[in-house]
Scaffold this motif. Structure first.
Motif, PDB file in Angstrom:
ATOM      1  N   THR A  39       0.854  -1.184   0.000  1.00 30.23           N
ATOM      2  CA  THR A  39       0.000   0.000   0.000  1.00 30.23           C
ATOM      3  C   THR A  39       0.887   1.230   0.000  1.00 30.23           C
ATOM      4  O   THR A  39       1.666   1.443   0.936  1.00 30.23           O
ATOM      5  N   VAL A  92       0.235   1.963 -10.352  1.00 33.03           N
ATOM      6  CA  VAL A  92      -0.469   1.753  -9.087  1.00 33.03           C
ATOM      7  C   VAL A  92      -1.882   1.232  -9.343  1.00 33.03           C
ATOM      8  O   VAL A  92      -2.399   1.312 -10.456  1.00 33.03           O
ATOM      9  N   ARG A  93      -2.487   0.716  -8.272  1.00 37.12           N
ATOM     10  CA  ARG A  93      -3.880   0.254  -8.319  1.00 37.12           C
ATOM     11  C   ARG A  93      -4.717   1.109  -7.369  1.00 37.12           C
ATOM     12  O   ARG A  93      -4.312   1.363  -6.238  1.00 37.12           O
ATOM     13  N   TYR A  94      -5.887   1.503  -7.830  1.00 36.24           N
ATOM     14  CA  TYR A  94      -6.835   2.258  -7.013  1.00 36.24           C
ATOM     15  C   TYR A  94      -7.867   1.269  -6.463  1.00 36.24           C
ATOM     16  O   TYR A  94      -8.600   0.653  -7.213  1.00 36.24           O
ATOM     17  N   THR A 112      -7.465   3.752  -0.813  1.00 37.45           N
ATOM     18  CA  THR A 112      -6.213   3.003  -0.789  1.00 37.45           C
ATOM     19  C   THR A 112      -5.579   2.917  -2.175  1.00 37.45           C
ATOM     20  O   THR A 112      -6.232   2.533  -3.145  1.00 37.45           O
ATOM     21  N   ILE A 113      -4.279   3.255  -2.226  1.00 35.61           N
ATOM     22  CA  ILE A 113      -3.493   3.165  -3.452  1.00 35.61           C
ATOM     23  C   ILE A 113      -2.381   2.147  -3.218  1.00 35.61           C
ATOM     24  O   ILE A 113      -1.585   2.289  -2.289  1.00 35.61           O
ATOM     25  N   LYS A 114      -2.326   1.113  -4.063  1.00 37.76           N
ATOM     26  CA  LYS A 114      -1.329   0.060  -3.929  1.00 37.76           C
ATOM     27  C   LYS A 114      -0.440   0.005  -5.169  1.00 37.76           C
ATOM     28  O   LYS A 114      -0.828   0.460  -6.245  1.00 37.76           O
TER      29      LYS A 114
END
Length: 250
Positions: A75, A212-214, A220-222
């Motif tokens: 994260t 990144v993934r939303y 949360t940004i991973k």
């Protein structure tokens, strides 16, 4: 004169806000241990900030449900505190802020929980040292692009990556104000840094890719590749053309 130039009373209060935050950061840094949960850290932070006649400024900010962001392992930012205990080998970023007499402060650290890998130790140091690369770019006549260029050069020369969509920022009566403080850019571009500006420099570090993934929670940004990340931030006053770190410490 731009509204993000602070007067003497505003500087006095934002300095106090930052000092409160720096003091409480030490407490929560020491509290990040195996078996402790992010929600427990969140509770400690809120209690300790309120003891000092300030308030957590993340709580309710654009609907954020907690007093701090706790981002574990992959994260990158904006992790919502939960009840999953920290484990040995985790790396934990805690992003926190407070408001005192209307003036905001903001800061972040990343800490390893117990024994962590050599790679994760380096990842944490890259975030911290890239912050200082950006900080050291501030001198009379500097612009926001000079900060960005210094951070980007430091990070990319060491084989790490910076996300495209997230930056540092000005701070004052609002948690996020102008000017934007990018982590990527070109020298001698962007907003001219002037005395009595207060800004936050905050490099966020990714491995092998800047993607990144939303997450569906809206916060949360991973990292897209699920590799660990790190984050480091301080609130800074520009005085006589040079930076003063107001949230100095952890």
């Amino acid at each position: 004169m731009s509204s993000f130039i602070k007067n003497s009373k505003e500087i006095e209060n934002i300095t106090k806000s930052s000092a409160i935050l720096a003091e409480v950061k030490k407490i929560i840094y020491n509290a990040v241990k195996p078996g402790v949960t992010p929600l427990e850290i969140d509770k400690i932070f809120r209690i300790e900030i309120e003891k000092r006649d300030a308030k957590p400024n993340f709580l309710g900010y654009n609907g954020f449900p907690n007093s701090i962001c706790v981002s574990v392992n992959d994260t990158l930012i904006h992790g919502i505190p939960n009840d999953k205990p920290f484990e040995i080998g985790d790396i934990v970023s805690v992003d926190a802020g407070c408001v005192y007499k209307g003036m905001n402060s903001d800061s972040c650290f990343t800490k390893g929980v117990g024994y962590i890998s050599k790679r994760d130790k380096e990842l944490i140091e890259i975030a911290k040292n890239s912050f200082y690369a950006g900080l050291n770019a501030i001198k009379p006549g500097a612009r926001t692009g000079d900060i960005a260029f210094a951070i980007q050069k430091f990070v990319e020369n060491r084989g790490y990556f910076l996300p495209d969509d997230f930056t540092g920022h000005g701070i004052g009566y609002s948690l996020h104000e102008d000017p934007v403080i990018p982590n990527k850019g070109y020298q001698s571009t962007g907003t001219l840094l002037k005395n009595n500006m207060v800004i936050c420099i905050e490099p966020m570090i990714l491995q092998r890719s800047n993607k990144v993934r939303y997450m569906k929670d809206g916060w949360t940004i991973k990292s897209k590749n699920k590799l660990n990340t790190s984050h480091y931030e301080h609130t800074i006053l520009i005085k006589d053309g040079y930076p003063i770190v107001l949230t100095e410490g952890i």
